[in-house]
Design an enzyme around this catalytic site. Structure first.
Site, mmCIF file in Angstrom:
data_model
loop_
_atom_site.group_PDB
_atom_site.id
_atom_site.type_symbol
_atom_site.label_atom_id
_atom_site.label_comp_id
_atom_site.label_asym_id
_atom_site.label_seq_id
_atom_site.Cartn_x
_atom_site.Cartn_y
_atom_site.Cartn_z
ATOM 1 C CE LYS A 1 -0.648 54.267 22.707
ATOM 2 N NZ LYS A 1 -0.536 53.420 21.637
ATOM 3 C CB THR B 1 7.775 56.179 24.996
ATOM 4 O OG1 THR B 1 7.059 55.468 23.791
ATOM 5 C CG2 THR B 1 7.431 55.447 26.301
ATOM 6 N N GLY C 1 6.212 43.221 19.602
ATOM 7 C CA GLY C 1 5.538 43.179 18.337
ATOM 8 C C GLY C 1 6.589 42.521 17.250
ATOM 9 N NE ARG C 2 8.531 47.078 15.385
ATOM 10 C CZ ARG C 2 9.175 48.297 15.380
ATOM 11 N NH1 ARG C 2 9.682 48.992 14.244
ATOM 12 N NH2 ARG C 2 9.025 48.992 16.647
HETATM 13 O O1 C5P Z 1 7.273 45.809 17.154
HETATM 14 P P1 C5P Z 1 7.538 46.432 18.739
HETATM 15 O O2 C5P Z 1 7.903 45.382 19.752
HETATM 16 O O3 C5P Z 1 8.236 47.715 18.841
HETATM 17 O O4 C5P Z 1 5.903 46.925 18.826
HETATM 18 C C1 C5P Z 1 5.648 47.576 20.197
HETATM 19 C C2 C5P Z 1 3.961 47.740 20.105
HETATM 20 O O5 C5P Z 1 3.623 48.480 21.288
HETATM 21 C C3 C5P Z 1 3.669 48.409 18.840
HETATM 22 O O6 C5P Z 1 2.212 47.773 18.728
HETATM 23 C C4 C5P Z 1 3.510 49.856 19.503
HETATM 24 O O7 C5P Z 1 2.250 50.553 18.781
HETATM 25 C C5 C5P Z 1 3.213 49.744 20.936
HETATM 26 N N1 C5P Z 1 3.775 50.871 21.655
HETATM 27 C C6 C5P Z 1 5.037 51.460 21.641
HETATM 28 N N2 C5P Z 1 5.421 52.194 22.607
HETATM 29 C C7 C5P Z 1 4.585 52.753 23.213
HETATM 30 C C8 C5P Z 1 3.345 52.293 23.350
HETATM 31 C C9 C5P Z 1 2.719 51.626 22.482
HETATM 32 O O8 C5P Z 1 5.937 50.683 20.976
HETATM 33 N N3 C5P Z 1 4.832 53.871 24.032
#
Ligand code: C5P
Length: 236
Positions: free
Chosen positions: A68, A121, A211-212
């Site tokens: 970013k 967000t 991610g998680r």
């Molecule tokens: O673990 P999770 O599925 O929530 O991870 C989502 C990923 O997307 C993280 O790496 C987070 O930094 C990124 N992200 C997000 N929301 C955003 C932009 C990026 O969760 N608006």
């Protein structure tokens, strides 16, 4: 390749949100052929993870560098040039016109594509007001999406709830990349406005960032395969 021609498996971007390179390499090894696209963000990049971008690209994976960027145009351009040499597919910048233009110009001919983050967000209208903005989230997202489109940005990072509205602005050329995706029955964590992979794809997302639900699964490979299966069904 237009976003609509992308294979289901290549639409899943797994966020390597892990504390060090050894943990990331172990996870990539466990996921094997199930995952073709990885995202490297602040946590891993600032723990020595940037060389992993080249390593993964050389192993045939696509990589999304989620740093970013936002600075004066010259600094964004020089940073983008350096990152473009690592062999990544996507790099994020904040959707400010000078920043977007600098990044788009600097990556020309490199194969790196720029994604713009319209409004984080985690911000609501009150956060924008406190930061001195005139517009609320909905209007600012729309203004920035139009600016991104006019500047030749390749795609937008947005919430699954925004894809339909943004698609009307961007047309089919731009990629819409959505985090906030949760397979039914998994933990929400700190994500509030979530959608299942199937609904996010049917709603117009081109790529899903997860991610998680993969990192923390008892069987990460099976979790990734299940998400790809859901993406495949949603595209039929
Ligand atoms: O673990 P999770 O599925 O929530 O991870 C989502 C990923 O997307 C993280 O790496 C987070 O930094 C990124 N992200 C997000 N929301 C955003 C932009 C990026 O969760 N608006």
């Amino acid at each position: 390749m237009p976003p609509s021609d992308i294979a289901p498996r290549d639409r899943l971007i797994v966020a390597l949100d892990l504390p060090d390179v050894a943990a990331a390499e172990a996870m990539v090894g466990r996921l094997g052929d199930s995952v073709t696209f990885y995202k490297i963000g602040y946590q891993l990049a600032y723990a020595g993870g940037l060389p992993l971008v080249r390593q993964l690209a050389d192993a045939g994976k696509q990589v999304f560098i989620d740093l970013k960027l936002h600075d004066i145009g010259n600094t964004v351009a020089r940073g983008t040039e350096s990152l473009a040499r690592l062999g990544a597919t996507f790099l994020t910048v904040h959707a400010f016109p000078q920043t977007m233009k600098a990044a788009v110009d600097a990556c020309a001919g490199s194969g790196l594509k720029i994604l713009a983050v319209t409004v984080l967000t985690s911000y609501d209208d009150g956060d924008l007001d406190a930061a001195g903005y005139r517009l609320g989230v909905t209007d600012l997202v729309e203004v920035r999406a139009r600016q991104a489109q006019a500047l030749g940005i390749d795609g937008l990072v947005c919430s699954p709830a925004e894809t339909a509205a943004l698609r009307k602005i961007t047309g089919p050329r731009m990629s819409l990349v959505t985090p906030g995706v949760r397979p039914a029955g998994t933990e929400l964590g700190d994500q509030k406005r979530i959608m299942t992979p199937g609904r996010a794809i049917s709603g117009g997302a081109d790529y899903l960032v997860v991610g998680r639900p993969v990192m923390e699964a008892a069987d990460p490979k099976a979790a990734a395969d299940a998400i790809v299966a859901e993406i495949t069904l949603a595209l039929i």
